[in-house]
Design a protein around this motif. Sequence first.
Motif, PDB file in Angstrom:
ATOM      1  N   VAL A 127      41.233  32.003  46.974  1.00  0.00           N
ATOM      2  CA  VAL A 127      40.605  32.370  45.701  1.00  0.00           C
ATOM      3  C   VAL A 127      39.432  33.304  45.954  1.00  0.00           C
ATOM      4  O   VAL A 127      38.814  33.291  47.016  1.00  0.00           O
ATOM      5  N   GLY A 128      39.133  34.127  44.942  1.00  0.00           N
ATOM      6  CA  GLY A 128      38.007  35.043  45.048  1.00  0.00           C
ATOM      7  C   GLY A 128      37.543  35.484  43.678  1.00  0.00           C
ATOM      8  O   GLY A 128      38.048  35.002  42.648  1.00  0.00           O
ATOM      9  N   THR A 129      36.609  36.421  43.650  1.00  0.00           N
ATOM     10  CA  THR A 129      36.028  36.888  42.392  1.00  0.00           C
ATOM     11  C   THR A 129      36.813  38.030  41.769  1.00  0.00           C
ATOM     12  O   THR A 129      36.492  38.459  40.664  1.00  0.00           O
ATOM     13  N   GLY A 130      37.835  38.535  42.442  1.00  0.00           N
ATOM     14  CA  GLY A 130      38.781  39.444  41.821  1.00  0.00           C
ATOM     15  C   GLY A 130      38.339  40.881  41.688  1.00  0.00           C
ATOM     16  O   GLY A 130      37.276  41.291  42.167  1.00  0.00           O
ATOM     17  N   GLU A 131      39.184  41.648  41.006  1.00  0.00           N
ATOM     18  CA  GLU A 131      38.924  43.057  40.737  1.00  0.00           C
ATOM     19  C   GLU A 131      39.145  43.344  39.251  1.00  0.00           C
ATOM     20  O   GLU A 131      40.025  42.751  38.620  1.00  0.00           O
ATOM     21  N   ASN A 132      38.384  44.281  38.734  1.00  0.00           N
ATOM     22  CA  ASN A 132      38.535  44.701  37.346  1.00  0.00           C
ATOM     23  C   ASN A 132      39.960  45.158  37.066  1.00  0.00           C
ATOM     24  O   ASN A 132      40.501  44.941  35.972  1.00  0.00           O
ATOM     25  N   VAL A 162      52.795  28.945  53.856  1.00  0.00           N
ATOM     26  CA  VAL A 162      52.607  30.020  52.875  1.00  0.00           C
ATOM     27  C   VAL A 162      51.231  29.900  52.238  1.00  0.00           C
ATOM     28  O   VAL A 162      50.728  28.794  52.006  1.00  0.00           O
ATOM     29  N   GLY A 163      50.626  31.053  51.957  1.00  0.00           N
ATOM     30  CA  GLY A 163      49.373  31.079  51.231  1.00  0.00           C
ATOM     31  C   GLY A 163      49.349  32.205  50.219  1.00  0.00           C
ATOM     32  O   GLY A 163      50.126  33.161  50.309  1.00  0.00           O
ATOM     33  N   VAL A 164      48.478  32.088  49.233  1.00  0.00           N
ATOM     34  CA  VAL A 164      48.245  33.160  48.262  1.00  0.00           C
ATOM     35  C   VAL A 164      46.903  33.779  48.588  1.00  0.00           C
ATOM     36  O   VAL A 164      45.875  33.115  48.548  1.00  0.00           O
ATOM     37  N   GLY A 165      46.937  35.053  48.956  1.00  0.00           N
ATOM     38  CA  GLY A 165      45.701  35.695  49.394  1.00  0.00           C
ATOM     39  C   GLY A 165      45.408  37.006  48.669  1.00  0.00           C
ATOM     40  O   GLY A 165      45.946  38.019  49.041  1.00  0.00           O
ATOM     41  N   VAL A 166      44.559  36.978  47.657  1.00  0.00           N
ATOM     42  CA  VAL A 166      44.000  35.794  47.005  1.00  0.00           C
ATOM     43  C   VAL A 166      44.156  35.942  45.498  1.00  0.00           C
ATOM     44  O   VAL A 166      44.393  37.037  45.000  1.00  0.00           O
ATOM     45  N   SER A 167      43.975  34.834  44.777  1.00  0.00           N
ATOM     46  CA  SER A 167      43.941  34.843  43.320  1.00  0.00           C
ATOM     47  C   SER A 167      42.493  34.754  42.839  1.00  0.00           C
ATOM     48  O   SER A 167      41.613  34.290  43.568  1.00  0.00           O
ATOM     49  N   ALA A 168      42.298  35.182  41.605  1.00  0.00           N
ATOM     50  CA  ALA A 168      40.970  35.082  40.987  1.00  0.00           C
ATOM     51  C   ALA A 168      41.081  34.184  39.757  1.00  0.00           C
ATOM     52  O   ALA A 168      41.412  34.663  38.664  1.00  0.00           O
TER      53      ALA A 168
END
Length: 318
Positions: free
Chosen positions: A104-109, A68-74
């Motif tokens: 992980v990533g830089t996310g969205e507003n 399992v993975g989380v794709g993706v959190s910020a």
Amino acid sequence: MTEIGFTLSSEEHHPNDLVEYARQAEAAGFDFLSISDHFHPWVSEQGQSPFVWSTLGGVAAATDDVDVGVGVSAPIIRLHPAVYAQAAATAAAMFEDREFYAGVGTGENLNEHVLGDRWPEHAVRLEMLEEAVEVIKELWTGREVSHHGEHYTVENAKLFTLPEETPPLCVSAYGDRTATTAAEVGDGFWSVGPQEVVDTWEAEGGSGPRFCQLQACVAETEAEAISTVYERWPNVALPGELSSELATPALFEQATQMVEEEDIAESSVLTSPDPQDHIDNIQQAIDAGYDHVYPMQIGDDQSAMIEMYREEVLPSFS
């Protein structure tokens, strides 16, 4: 060896349903599951957005062997990196001897502004992600951590619940600069759709698993699939950086008023009912350099993809 996964879409499904789809996908023979982390759905028609870390507890209890993975959190604004470190460590511990991948990533507003924090430009968010990864990895050592950085403060923090093996932090990237950072600080690469910057990531020394999500809709006819995507996931046809910058589902709904069904037909979403097209789509991602490829079924009928892949697609990659 390439692994084929299945997407658990938090934006479209109740958490109990996601747990059931996880069970079905494991029984069908998928190698891993990836679950999204959103505070809001993209558009209201998608209808859901449960807290991913609670859902993962149900998935861990309902499945036996599937990774399992989380794709993706910020882990930069809505989730402080110390909170993310504890959440991901707990989830990884619950999956015990299975692989758990922390994307992980830089996310969205859309998701990150909800506490009233400023939504910074991408260069700043990337700096925040670099520092966040440092904090997370420090906490995952099990030592007491105090960190006084440019963006984050941690004082006398120590995680007591840790998995036996530290999960890889796989960093999402869509441009060369981010891909370079991903190679420097991450333990893998995460992408929606085959992004050519995986080559940059590899050239800059990136190593580890490489994840690629392929969006699709399996239905009896292509026309039915296009209609479903148009209703549930019209945001796939939005151009440029809108997906990162728009703040609410209502704004996405306004933006997608410009989208027509013809745009869906020309988008990256695979709407063919032919299993061979799905096989070819996965193979293209493999050829582009990805070793963890996971389709996403848009719409209510998750079983349509699960059953097609069980019978017609997964045997081609076993």
